[in-house]
Design an enzyme around this catalytic site. Structure first.
Site, PDB file in Angstrom:
ATOM      1  N   ASP A 288      52.728-167.068 -46.064  1.00 46.28           N
ATOM      2  CA  ASP A 288      53.357-168.157 -46.826  1.00 46.28           C
ATOM      3  C   ASP A 288      54.805-167.736 -47.056  1.00 46.28           C
ATOM      4  OD1 ASP A 288      54.185-170.114 -48.571  1.00 46.28           O
ATOM      5  OD2 ASP A 288      52.582-169.837 -50.023  1.00 46.28           O
TER       6      ASP A 288
ATOM      7  N   CYS B   3      55.946-166.364 -50.569  1.00 46.72           N
ATOM      8  CA  CYS B   3      55.278-165.164 -51.090  1.00 46.72           C
ATOM      9  C   CYS B   3      56.183-163.949 -50.924  1.00 46.72           C
ATOM     10  CB  CYS B   3      53.955-164.991 -50.342  1.00 46.72           C
ATOM     11  SG  CYS B   3      53.337-163.325 -50.199  1.00 46.72           S
TER      12      CYS B   3
ATOM     13  N   CYS C 106      54.988-161.413 -48.456  1.00 46.60           N
ATOM     14  CA  CYS C 106      55.098-161.945 -47.093  1.00 46.60           C
ATOM     15  C   CYS C 106      56.530-161.775 -46.592  1.00 46.60           C
ATOM     16  CB  CYS C 106      54.716-163.426 -47.061  1.00 46.60           C
ATOM     17  SG  CYS C 106      53.002-163.770 -47.477  1.00 46.60           S
TER      18      CYS C 106
ATOM     19  N   ARG D   1      49.610-170.975 -50.040  1.00 48.48           N
ATOM     20  CA  ARG D   1      48.727-170.541 -51.130  1.00 48.48           C
ATOM     21  C   ARG D   1      48.674-171.541 -52.285  1.00 48.48           C
ATOM     22  NH1 ARG D   1      52.345-166.364 -54.306  1.00 48.48           N
ATOM     23  NH2 ARG D   1      54.393-167.140 -53.712  1.00 48.48           N
TER      24      ARG D   1
END
Length: 248
Positions: free
Chosen positions: A133, A136, A139, A163
């Site tokens: 994502d 994030c 991430c 998410r």
């Protein structure tokens, strides 16, 4: 390792059959018997498959889009939880091994053209599939290490996992990356928090990949799946991930 009472009872049962070979096939009459006993349409529960488990007298029942349970022959009782086997080198989670196999089958259903892939320039020694994502933090952090992973011979295959759901800013940003002419560039810019014009094409695969992630056991991002189907929840630095993948 801490076991619940049910897990301990299961473990004792497995100890008694730890030398057993593969479970025998289940006849159709037994399958239908358990299917009828355990199916609960009002609760959205549908039996997908029935197999003999490694424990005599218990059957492995997979609910469609649901959990694996271990049921008695008549379907009157069942246990929800992981089945462990005692081997010479320690405890083995048989249920997790089954999940690994199921995850691999799920990922095989995804065409590479629907992924965003960062490949090594030289030899590819391993690959990892990452549900990601762009909103994030971890991430974003992991994406900064993709060049290092590529340099070590690790191919990174991205799948989308918004998410916050399909009606979120994360969904629209992921769709923008997947709908771009240069997916790698747009994904990288979005993860660097750059402003990119929104582009949500109608045929994007974000919803399908989000659903796939949920079925695969993803509960947050990043979530990585190895070539053996093992799910790694959360971030790992490049060197640690390489070690996990067996790449030196």
């Amino acid at each position: 390792m801490i076991f619940t009472r049910l897990q301990a009872l299961l473990l004792v049962a497995v100890c008694a059959v730890m030398t057993a070979h593969a479970a025998p096939a289940v006849d159709e009459a037994q399958v239908e018997k358990l299917r009828a006993a355990l199916a609960q349409p009002a609760m959205g529960l549908e039996v997908e498959s029935v197999e003999a488990s490694e424990v005599p007298g218990l059957f492995t029942v997979q609910f469609a889009n649901g959990p694996v349970v271990y049921a008695t022959a008549e379907g009157r009782y069942f246990i929800v939880g992981d089945l462990h086997e005692v081997r010479a080198d320690g405890f083995v989670n048989l249920t997790e091994e089954r999940r690994d196999s199921d995850r691999l089958k799920m990922l095989e259903s995804v065409a590479k053209k629907d992924m965003i892939i960062f490949s090594p320039k030289g030899e590819t020694k391993a690959h990892v599939t990452i549900f990601t994502d762009v909103t994030c933090f971890y991430c974003q952090k992991l994406h900064q290490e993709v060049p290092a992973l590529n340099k070590m011979g690790i191919e990174v295959r991205y799948l989308a996992y918004p998410r916050a759901g399909l009606d979120s800013d994360g969904y629209r940003k992921l769709a923008t990356a997947w709908c771009a002419d240069d997916r790698q560039d747009v994904l990288t810019r979005l993860k660097a928090k750059e402003s990119v014009p929104e582009k949500v094409c109608t045929d994007n695969p974000i919803a399908a990949q989000f659903e796939l992630g949920q079925l695969a056991g993803v509960r947050g991002t990043p979530a990585m799946v190895t070539e053996s189907g093992k799910l790694i929840p959360g971030y790992q630095p490049a060197d640690q991930l390489a070690a996990t993948l067996g790449v030196k």
